[in-house]
Design an enzyme around this catalytic site. Structure first.
Site, PDB file in Angstrom:
ATOM      1  N   CYS A  80       0.769  -1.255   0.000  1.00  0.00           N
ATOM      2  CA  CYS A  80       0.000   0.000   0.000  1.00  0.00           C
ATOM      3  C   CYS A  80       0.801   1.308   0.000  1.00  0.00           C
ATOM      4  CB  CYS A  80      -0.913   0.035   1.221  1.00  0.00           C
ATOM      5  SG  CYS A  80      -1.817  -1.477   1.537  1.00  0.00           S
ATOM      6  N   HIS A 138      -2.708   6.985   4.763  1.00  0.00           N
ATOM      7  CA  HIS A 138      -1.494   6.161   4.830  1.00  0.00           C
ATOM      8  C   HIS A 138      -0.260   6.831   4.219  1.00  0.00           C
ATOM      9  CE1 HIS A 138       0.164   1.772   4.836  1.00  0.00           C
ATOM     10  NE2 HIS A 138       0.548   2.483   5.883  1.00  0.00           N
TER      11      HIS A 138
HETATM   12 CA    CA Z   1      -2.938  -2.345  -0.606  1.00  0.00          CA
END
Ligand code: CA
Length: 475
Positions: A80, A138
């Site tokens: 990610c 994130h």
């Molecule tokens: Ca991911």
């Protein structure tokens, strides 16, 4: 009466002619809206446009059917955080040390996207775009790394790498109550800088807010970064979506399918709103996953080898589609390699915006509609610093360097990933051919940095070195 009509009619006609020209001119001059729909850990096979029979995704398929499906669409990393850093800056994340998944460390300004980099929202914002980020961030929990400090005008979502989906599980009022990394999955959602009492299933809430943003901002150019965390773990779906898969046995795969179906509903509501506002012709919509499907959640990556975390195609080649009616012919399939880095390059080109740093992507629209020939990219590269793993794709040939951290054995594999999409047969290349790929990678690597922060895999080490890690004020 006749005389008056004869006299006034040309004036009336001239007025309408002027209005028509004026409206056409305005439409032509208007900068396109940009909507990025990013999903999390979705399998290559798990959308209708890539052949899924198990999960109906009629709305996600609209993006491909009304525009282009990329069969060779890549992201810059196989998990990610680094993938998102690449997408949102249009630059390889290793250029600025974002080669690891950020930890939850809100006191640490180094733990996230470097402030020296610009996001798509920063650059489009200078051209008058209004921007909204939704869902998973994130890219840093430090107050200076949050969406509103990174060019976005509005934010609705959460700051970490994942979140639980049911509102009744959001029991932490703010980040001062987070005492370990996984706690961050249970905070109340943020609307800008304020915690809210959201009542809906997370995916539905994000879809609702995305639709509202379009409703309120359709008259001006906008950029939307709709980062659904679905179908990332934990696997959680509501009965409404699970019932659509009542023929399936109870288990992870069934819940996964239901979660993808929830995203599909949201994409449908958003596309409907764009149509209703009559801005579809001036809106670029892009759909993709941040990395390949994850084994843990039973994603289906067929026919690709590998999965989230590695550099076989199943880790980095993702479901990827784009629509822009009038510019991209409906029903196009584009088979040359493109990458998430191209999103920013394409957007800033049509916005006539000027990024401060050189981008690694290119405007891919002229390649898709046939105005430009050849490949958009000479080569693409991937690096996992900690695992000493890397890959290069040049033309149709791919080099992958694999390293066994236990026995320290390293070896190379070579594939033709156009003819052999499943990477089943290792190519026998000449020494010169091998060297050409290696030289390409080496030249690129010289421009890259080592990661600037410890990542998720070093959670314990980080906590030991930073005893004040969770000692933060309410926010
Ligand atoms: Ca991911």
């Amino acid at each position: 009466m006749k005389k008056i009509l004869l006299f006034t009619l040309p004036l009336v006609l001239a007025f309408f002619a002027y209005k028509t020209i004026d409206s056409k001119k305005r439409k032509k001059n208007k900068k396109p809206n940009v909507v990025v729909i990013l999903v999390d850990d979705l399998g290559y096979q798990d959308v209708g446009f890539n052949g899924s029979k198990e999960i109906p995704t009629p709305n996600i398929d609209r993006v491909a059917n009304e525009g282009v499906k990329f069969t060779n669409g890549y992201v810059t990393y196989a998990v990610c955080g680094p993938s998102r850093a690449g997408l949102i800056t249009g630059r390889y994340q290793d250029r600025f040390g974002s080669g690891r998944n950020p930890l939850w460390a809100p006191n640490d300004i180094a733990q996230g996207l470097s402030l020296e980099e610009e996001t798509i929202a920063d650059v489009l914002g200078r051209e008058g775009y209004k921007s909204m980020a939704l869902g998973k961030w994130h890219l840093g929990g430090h107050e200076k790394l949050r969406p509103l400090k990174r060019g976005f005008d509005e934010f609705y979502g959460f700051l970490t790498g994942g979140h639980r989906y049911f509102p009744e599980e959001w029991t932490l009022n703010d980040i001062s109550e987070i005492k370990q990394h996984s706690d961050a999955y249970r905070t109340k959602l943020l609307h800008n800088d304020t915690r809210v009492d959201e009542k809906e299933y997370l995916t539905d809430a994000l879809s609702r807010e995305a639709v509202r943003f379009v409703d309120e901002n359709a008259d001006e150019p906008f950029f939307m970064y709709l980062a659904y965390n679905a179908p990332h773990a934990p696997l959680q779906a509501t009965p409404k979506y699970l019932e659509r898969f009542s023929h399936m046995e109870k288990g992870k795969r069934k819940t996964y399918c239901a979660m993808v179906s929830a995203v599909d509903d949201g994409v449908g509501l958003l596309l409907d709103k764009i149509d209703e506002k009559k801005i579809a012709d001036n809106t670029i919509v892009i759909f993709l996953s941040d990395n390949g499907g994850s084994k843990k959640i039973k994603a289906n990556n067929a026919p690709l080898k590998g999965h989230k975390g590695n550099f076989f195609e199943g880790g980095i080649r993702v479901p990827f589609a784009m629509k822009w009616p009038g510019q991209i012919p409906a029903g196009t399939t584009y088979e040359r390699p493109v990458i998430s880095l191209d999103i920013m390059a394409t957007a800033v080109d049509y916005a006539k915006a000027k990024p401060k740093k050189p981008l690694d992507g290119v405007n891919i629209v002229p390649y898709i509609n046939g105005e430009k020939e050849g490949d958009p990219h000479q080569s693409l590269r991937w690096r996992n610093y900690d695992k000493n793993m890397y890959a290069v794709r040049k033309g149709d040939t791919k080099l992958i360097h694999l390293f066994n951290t236990k026995n320290q054995n390293a070896h190379f594999e070579y594939y033709n990933v156009n003819e052999d999409i499943g990477e089943t047969t290792i190519l026998e290349l000449s020494a010169d051919e091998k060297q050409e790929l290696q030289a390409d990678y080496d030249a690129w690597l010289e421009q890259m940095l080592v990661p600037k922060y410890l990542g998720l895999l070093k959670d314990k080490q980080y906590s030991k070195e930073n005893p004040d890690r969770f000692n933060v004020l309410a926010y």
